[in-house]
Design a protein around this motif. Sequence first.
Motif, PDB file in Angstrom:
ATOM      1  N   ALA A  86      -8.940   5.363  -3.739  1.00  0.00           N
ATOM      2  CA  ALA A  86      -8.207   5.600  -2.492  1.00  0.00           C
ATOM      3  C   ALA A  86      -7.966   4.293  -1.741  1.00  0.00           C
ATOM      4  CB  ALA A  86      -8.981   6.581  -1.614  1.00  0.00           C
ATOM      5  N   LEU A 116      -5.032   2.127  -2.970  1.00  0.00           N
ATOM      6  CA  LEU A 116      -3.660   2.618  -2.840  1.00  0.00           C
ATOM      7  C   LEU A 116      -2.957   1.894  -1.698  1.00  0.00           C
ATOM      8  CD1 LEU A 116      -4.258   6.459  -3.312  1.00  0.00           C
ATOM      9  CD2 LEU A 116      -3.073   4.928  -4.893  1.00  0.00           C
ATOM     10  N   ASP A 117      -1.870   1.221  -2.014  1.00  0.00           N
ATOM     11  CA  ASP A 117      -1.110   0.517  -0.984  1.00  0.00           C
ATOM     12  C   ASP A 117      -0.052   1.412  -0.351  1.00  0.00           C
ATOM     13  OD1 ASP A 117      -2.512  -1.843  -1.417  1.00  0.00           O
ATOM     14  OD2 ASP A 117      -1.212  -2.390  -3.102  1.00  0.00           O
ATOM     15  N   PHE A 148      -1.718   7.433  -0.424  1.00  0.00           N
ATOM     16  CA  PHE A 148      -3.022   7.577   0.228  1.00  0.00           C
ATOM     17  C   PHE A 148      -3.179   8.963   0.844  1.00  0.00           C
ATOM     18  CE2 PHE A 148      -5.880   6.996   3.884  1.00  0.00           C
ATOM     19  CZ  PHE A 148      -6.996   6.513   3.230  1.00  0.00           C
ATOM     20  N   CYS A 154      -3.815  11.419  -1.864  1.00  0.00           N
ATOM     21  CA  CYS A 154      -5.192  11.284  -2.356  1.00  0.00           C
ATOM     22  C   CYS A 154      -6.167  11.989  -1.408  1.00  0.00           C
ATOM     23  CB  CYS A 154      -5.553   9.805  -2.494  1.00  0.00           C
ATOM     24  SG  CYS A 154      -7.174   9.528  -3.211  1.00  0.00           S
ATOM     25  N   ASN A 212      -8.873  -5.300   0.781  1.00  0.00           N
ATOM     26  CA  ASN A 212      -9.644  -4.050   0.788  1.00  0.00           C
ATOM     27  C   ASN A 212     -11.053  -4.259   1.326  1.00  0.00           C
ATOM     28  OD1 ASN A 212      -7.483  -2.737  -0.294  1.00  0.00           O
ATOM     29  ND2 ASN A 212      -8.230  -2.781  -2.396  1.00  0.00           N
ATOM     30  N   LYS A 242      -5.068   2.373   6.741  1.00  0.00           N
ATOM     31  CA  LYS A 242      -4.253   2.756   5.588  1.00  0.00           C
ATOM     32  C   LYS A 242      -2.954   3.459   5.994  1.00  0.00           C
ATOM     33  CE  LYS A 242      -5.339   2.156   1.974  1.00  0.00           C
ATOM     34  NZ  LYS A 242      -5.163   0.968   1.099  1.00  0.00           N
TER      35      LYS A 242
END
Length: 566
Positions: A179, A182-183, A188, A191, A243, A509
């Motif tokens: 998760a 994920l960009d 996201f 997910c 991240n 995110k």
Amino acid sequence: MTQVDTTTGTTEPAAAPSKAAWPLGLAGVVLVIAGSFLSWSYDGSILGDLSINFYPGGLQILAIIAALLALVLLLAERGPLSRLNVWLDTTLGLRALGLTMTLYMLLVLIAITVESDGLINVNPGGWISFVGAVALLVSSRMLPLRTLHDMGKAKLPGWSEILAIAVLMASVLFVSAYALGLDDAWGFVLCLVFIAAVVAALFRTGSMTWVGHAAQRHKKVLTLSSFVVAFLFPFTQNGSDANMSIATQVLVFAATAMGLNIVVGLAGLLDLGYIAFLGSGAYVAAMLSNSAFATIGWTPPFLVVVLVGACVAATFGLIIGSPTLRVSGDYLAIVTLGFGEIFRLAMANLDGNNGPNLTNGPNGIPGIPDLQVGGFNFGDEHNIAGIDLGRFSNYYFLLLVLIGGIILVFARLNNSRIGRGWVAIREDEKAAEAMGVNVFGLKLLAFAVGAFLAGLAGTIKAHQDGAVSPDQYVFLESAFLLAAIVLGGMGTIAGVLLGATILKLLPEKLRFFSEYRLLLFGLLLVLMMRFRPEGLVASRRRQLEFHEEDEELAVAVEQELVEEAK
């Protein structure tokens, strides 16, 4: 399962199952899996490329995993796994999974439509999987509910329970790593829906109830595996500083929230200016650093800085805690809110014009160097087992140690006489005082200990961010800390960590929602107060406060109290 002693009834009477329900559910599973092996979109540049036949992308693999989980539940409903049917509420699990799977596929179709400018860009595979999810949902609504055995009586051999905990923690590590990597914002969100689908299905079947009982029987294994998973997390990020920067921010936020959990969750004192304690620790670390803009010409070792920063924060905690003898409730909230604003304005004005030059005013103190402990520089990149660990990974490990210490302090206090005194004050201050509890002293101690822990986190945060300024410590941050505790569950460790992770990770995110962030958080809290006021991970006692009519819960809490007394 080795013991079957008692049974608990479900709310609906058993009914004859529809003959079409089970085959329809199997057909739904087959359609979801078959569709996932086909292309979902003509456009290969969106959602991680779902345009290749017979080579599933990440989101398609998640759909396959959910479909396989549905298959297991269907086989438990009628098939080779039917022995599980007397323990697991497979029907409720299938209903939750069918609903969330349909939502998942619907969002996939919407995402493809929005990102590719048209519904025509959805390939047949997407439609087939969507139809399969709907079939699964319809099938689950046709299956009947049954009377089940009490999951609390279900026990497996010790090694298998430990293995189940290990598998669960490994799944958490895999999903969190996926998760965070994920960009794409849509990816996201999808997910998150997948995670919600699996978690909801496990809770509805009663599996998580069994996991909770198993975790109680193997507390040390659960604690150790949690820290192992957290320790291994940087090794899953391929040296990504982006991240790991988010991960370190989550840890700082969680460490601060754990300190506030003492004040709010245990002692029941509403504090709306708590971010000031984090800021005081950060400013102390900045002023005692090697920065060219540091205003105090003393640069002691970092361990000394940590103690000084924490003690300064604890002193502020004693100052703000002293009025608590005379005020409480809303009035205490106003006092703490005023303290938070006074701190921010004081940091913005201590620039040499309105007082001593300690903070450089609104400009703050930039250029704070990375930590240097012995020969280890936290700003350097390191290679372990062929995996690069960057600057933020170093701070991540340091914060992990800090979080472990804070959790240890919280747990020890919570189970001590002091912790029971705090809970007594939270429940009924007058009654606690009448029973001989030192109300004022314990209130002061709660503020001091909470501030001390926040000050510790602040000293690390200053070096991790490389700068401090007054606009980092506004009221909104205090509100988010409080929201994390309410969302996760007051007075619990896992709940606060979960709430802090949700409230810190989502804005990072989902930046395309930044303008609506406060609206979404407000809506989330309203929904929580309506449907689960005790929080996502609530303690049994807290749960009982909001569900006094639940006799089964009352009996369970009473049994827990008896076991604790033994």
